[in-house]
Design an enzyme around this catalytic site. Structure first.
Site, PDB file in Angstrom:
ATOM      1  CB  CYS A  12      60.176 -15.449 -37.708  1.00  0.00           C
ATOM      2  SG  CYS A  12      61.868 -14.891 -37.871  1.00  0.00           S
ATOM      3  CG  HIS A  41      67.610  -6.327 -43.035  1.00  0.00           C
ATOM      4  ND1 HIS A  41      67.735  -7.328 -43.960  1.00  0.00           N
ATOM      5  CD2 HIS A  41      68.865  -5.865 -42.815  1.00  0.00           C
ATOM      6  CE1 HIS A  41      69.010  -7.464 -44.290  1.00  0.00           C
ATOM      7  NE2 HIS A  41      69.707  -6.589 -43.604  1.00  0.00           N
ATOM      8  CG  HIS A  73      70.342 -12.386 -41.701  1.00  0.00           C
ATOM      9  ND1 HIS A  73      70.397 -11.014 -41.555  1.00  0.00           N
ATOM     10  CD2 HIS A  73      69.077 -12.672 -42.017  1.00  0.00           C
ATOM     11  CE1 HIS A  73      69.205 -10.505 -41.785  1.00  0.00           C
ATOM     12  NE2 HIS A  73      68.384 -11.484 -42.057  1.00  0.00           N
ATOM     13  CD  GLU A 125      68.975 -17.074 -44.845  1.00  0.00           C
ATOM     14  OE1 GLU A 125      68.087 -16.268 -44.507  1.00  0.00           O
ATOM     15  OE2 GLU A 125      68.729 -18.195 -45.315  1.00  0.00           O
ATOM     16  CB  CYS A 189      62.019 -20.475 -42.637  1.00  0.00           C
ATOM     17  SG  CYS A 189      61.320 -20.286 -41.053  1.00  0.00           S
ATOM     18  CG  ASN A 219      60.897 -11.067 -43.956  1.00  0.00           C
ATOM     19  OD1 ASN A 219      59.773 -10.826 -43.561  1.00  0.00           O
ATOM     20  ND2 ASN A 219      61.969 -10.651 -43.306  1.00  0.00           N
ATOM     21  CB  SER A 261      62.882  -7.903 -39.228  1.00  0.00           C
ATOM     22  OG  SER A 261      62.505  -7.475 -40.515  1.00  0.00           O
TER      23      SER A 261
HETATM   24  S1  SF4 Z   1      64.969 -18.989 -40.831  1.00  0.00           S
HETATM   25 FE1  SF4 Z   1      64.749 -16.803 -41.022  1.00  0.00          FE
HETATM   26  S2  SF4 Z   1      62.517 -16.529 -41.172  1.00  0.00           S
HETATM   27 FE2  SF4 Z   1      62.842 -18.589 -40.397  1.00  0.00          FE
HETATM   28  S3  SF4 Z   1      62.741 -18.424 -38.182  1.00  0.00           S
HETATM   29 FE3  SF4 Z   1      64.894 -18.223 -38.778  1.00  0.00          FE
HETATM   30  S4  SF4 Z   1      65.264 -16.030 -38.993  1.00  0.00           S
HETATM   31 FE4  SF4 Z   1      63.060 -16.360 -39.027  1.00  0.00          FE
END
Ligand code: SF4
Length: 577
Positions: A12, A41, A73, A125, A189, A219, A261
């Site tokens: 992401c 991770h 995180h 996180e 997100c 995730n 990840s």
């Molecule tokens: S909030 Fe988490 S899932 Fe969304 S872009 Fe950021 S790191 Fe990636």
């Protein structure tokens, strides 16, 4: 077997950004370099970073020197203060979206609200988010835990950014029932939403779903859970070795997705392995044909044939009747340069395209020999075409070699950090486009072909622009591997968004030149026909930007197809005019 790859599979934005930050430091030679906990991770990425001298640490006691990267995180502010006072230099890779949730928590708890964080309290996180709550936060995992919350007058709800949408909605419902005044912030997100929605959309369209990602990645686990809830037979794997080949062989359509990840090279390895599993419905002939097409793509025969086709079209654009000698020259030159440079790419193929890396390892001797034979053939052909062409071709080959070797002596590298031409940011795309332009358009000029200078210029611009778009688009596909090995391509220097913007500009410029060339009398009306190639290149850019297609073998074939389209248009033009 048909394999469908989810458009959202892989890094992401936040993870990509964190990787870019840490690898930029690696490539700058920053040492010692730490990450606060594993950067992401994923065991394979952690192992890779370790080989690059990046140490994952969970405490800073005793450290006073070096650089520490804060992972996507985020961390609690108290931890950040401790790091600052230790003397370590901080590179903050906290995802901007996570930082947004931290800001919501910080400002609302300052106003007397209590925070309810929907997530796993042991996840880094959530631990980081708790730190912003001034002691007024609780983390809960499910709707059942709402009943155990103490009575609170002012409270608000946020979610761990990778929470499952369904679970968050259930918790919100339970909160609203018990605390009607509660403020709700849906902080899941977008990347998580779309990834989970795509898994649900696979239902009914695939026989099974392979989810690639770390077993410890939250995730990824949620994607597995959602897929199982929809009833799709689901396989969670970290590497291709864990694929259930027997079960997959019984399926006709297999979906593949990956956690936020999971790096591209792991997804590609899995795809290659699944595509290699012989489905029970496939014929031997069908597999043989697919195998031949793949080998041609992997061995660079297709790109060389594309150069042939482009040279054929460029000949007509520059006002001469196309033959096959100059296109053949382009074929041998491009084949040799692509094959031989592949062996000098510092191992980027292993990350960008494991299938290519494996192919080049397996057929190393044959490919090196065929590359050398191609150079000799190109030189022999150019000698036949005249001394001017021969020396220009020899010069180009020499430049191809000089391009990859260190030119700046080690003692003075502090004055000029780029020891080789290829180290100069963006030089790969530019030099490739220039070389194609020279071979395809300028060599025929030297070979005393009667070409008007303006016509040659129009053809040069067309070839340069088409090649530039192709090369930069492939660099975008290969950004992760290039970053890992420290190659400064255009997308790494400018960023993906600005590179795509630049390429759109190049396409527009090329289109304007094709319209202007016949109007100014520089070229014939064939230029108008070539606008189709520019349009097709623009469509490729759009397809990538809007994720209509994922970067893979099919997309690559489509991009190469622009050159074949030019050649085909040239052939039709020759036949009917
Ligand atoms: S909030 Fe988490 S899932 Fe969304 S872009 Fe950021 S790191 Fe990636």
């Amino acid at each position: 077997m048909k394999v469908k790859l989810a458009k959202t599979a892989g890094f992401c934005m936040g993870v990509r950004r964190a990787m870019e930050i840490v690898l930029t430091e690696v490539n700058k030679g920053t040492q010692p370099l730490y990450t606060f906990g594993p950067l992401i991770h994923n065991r394979q990425v952690s192992a890779l970073l370790e080989t690059k001298g990046v140490k994952a640490i969970d405490h800073i006691e005793g450290l006073h020197d070096g650089t520490i990267v804060i992972r996507a995180h985020g961390i609690p502010p108290s931890e950040r203060r401790r790091i600052k006072s230790s003397g370590l230099r901080i590179r903050d890779a906290t995802c901007p979206r996570v930082a947004g949730v931290q800001a919501i928590i910080s400002s609302h708890t300052k106003q007397g609200y209590h925070a309810v964080i929907v997530g796993d309290k042991d996840h880094p996180e959530v631990m980081g988010l708790m730190g912003y709550a001034h002691g007024k936060a609780r983390a809960i995992k499910s709707a059942e835990e709402v009943a155990q919350l103490p009575r609170m007058k002012k409270l608000f709800v946020v979610a761990q950014t990778t929470q499952a949408e369904k679970n968050f909605k259930e918790v919100v419902k339970a909160i609203r029932d018990r605390f009607p005044e509660a403020l709700i912030f849906d902080t899941i997100c977008d990347a998580t939403y779309s990834r989970q929605a795509e898994v649900r959309a696979f239902s009914g369209h695939v026989d099974g779903l392979v989810v690639v990602g770390g077993y410890n990645s939250g995730n990824t686990q949620r994607l597995v859970q959602i897929s199982r809830e929809t009833g799709i037979p689901t396989f969670h794997v970290e590497t291709e070795k864990e694929l259930a080949r027997e079960e997959l062989a019984a399926m006709e359509v297999v979906g593949v997705t990956a956690g936020a990840s999971t790096p591209n090279w792991m997804i590609k390895s899995i795809l290659r392995e699944i595509e290699g599993i012989q489905s029970r419905t496939e014929t031997v002939l069908g597999r043989w044909i697919i195998g031949v097409v793949r080998s041609l793509l992997l061995s660079n025969v297709v790109v060389a044939a594309g150069a042939f086709a482009l040279a054929y079209a460029a000949a007509i654009l520059s006002g001469r009747r196309a033959d096959i000698i100059y296109p053949s020259l382009a074929f041998f030159y491009v084949y040799a340069m692509h094959v031989l440079n592949r062996f000098l790419d510092k191992g980027a193929s292993a990350y960008n395209d494991p299938e290519v890396a494996k192919f080049y390892r397996k057929y190393r001797t044959f490919l090196v020999l065929s590359g050398i034979v191609s150079i000799i053939t190109a030189l022999a052909l150019s000698y036949y075409l005249g001394l001017g062409v021969f020396f220009a071709m020899a010069g180009l080959n020499l430049l191809g070699i000089v391009y990859s070797i260190p030119l700046v002596p080690e003692g003075v590298r502090h004055l000029w950090e780029y020891s080789r031409i290829k180290d100069i940011p963006g030089s790969k795309t530019l030099s490739e486009a220039l070389a194609w332009g020279v071979v395809i358009v300028l060599l025929p000029l030297l070979g005393s072909q009667r070409i008007g200078l303006l016509a040659a210029l129009a053809a040069f611009i067309f070839v340069f622009c088409m090649t530039y778009i192709r090369s930069a688009l492939f660099d975008i596909f290969q950004e992760q591997g290039d970053l890992i090995v420290g190659v400064e391509t255009l997308p790494i220097t400018l960023g993906e968004e600005r590179t795509l913007l630049l390429l759109k500009g190049v396409a527009v410029f090329s289109g304007i030149c094709l319209i202007a060339a016949p109007l100014s009398g520089a070229s014939g009306p064939f230029a108008y026909l070539l606008l189709l190639c520019v349009l097709s290149a623009a469509l490729c850019l759009m397809a990538y930007e809007r994720k209509w297609l994922h970067a893979g073998r099919r997309f690559e074939a489509l991009v190469e197809g622009n050159f074949f389209l030019a050649g085909l248009l040239g052939l039709i033009w020759q036949l009917y005019t």
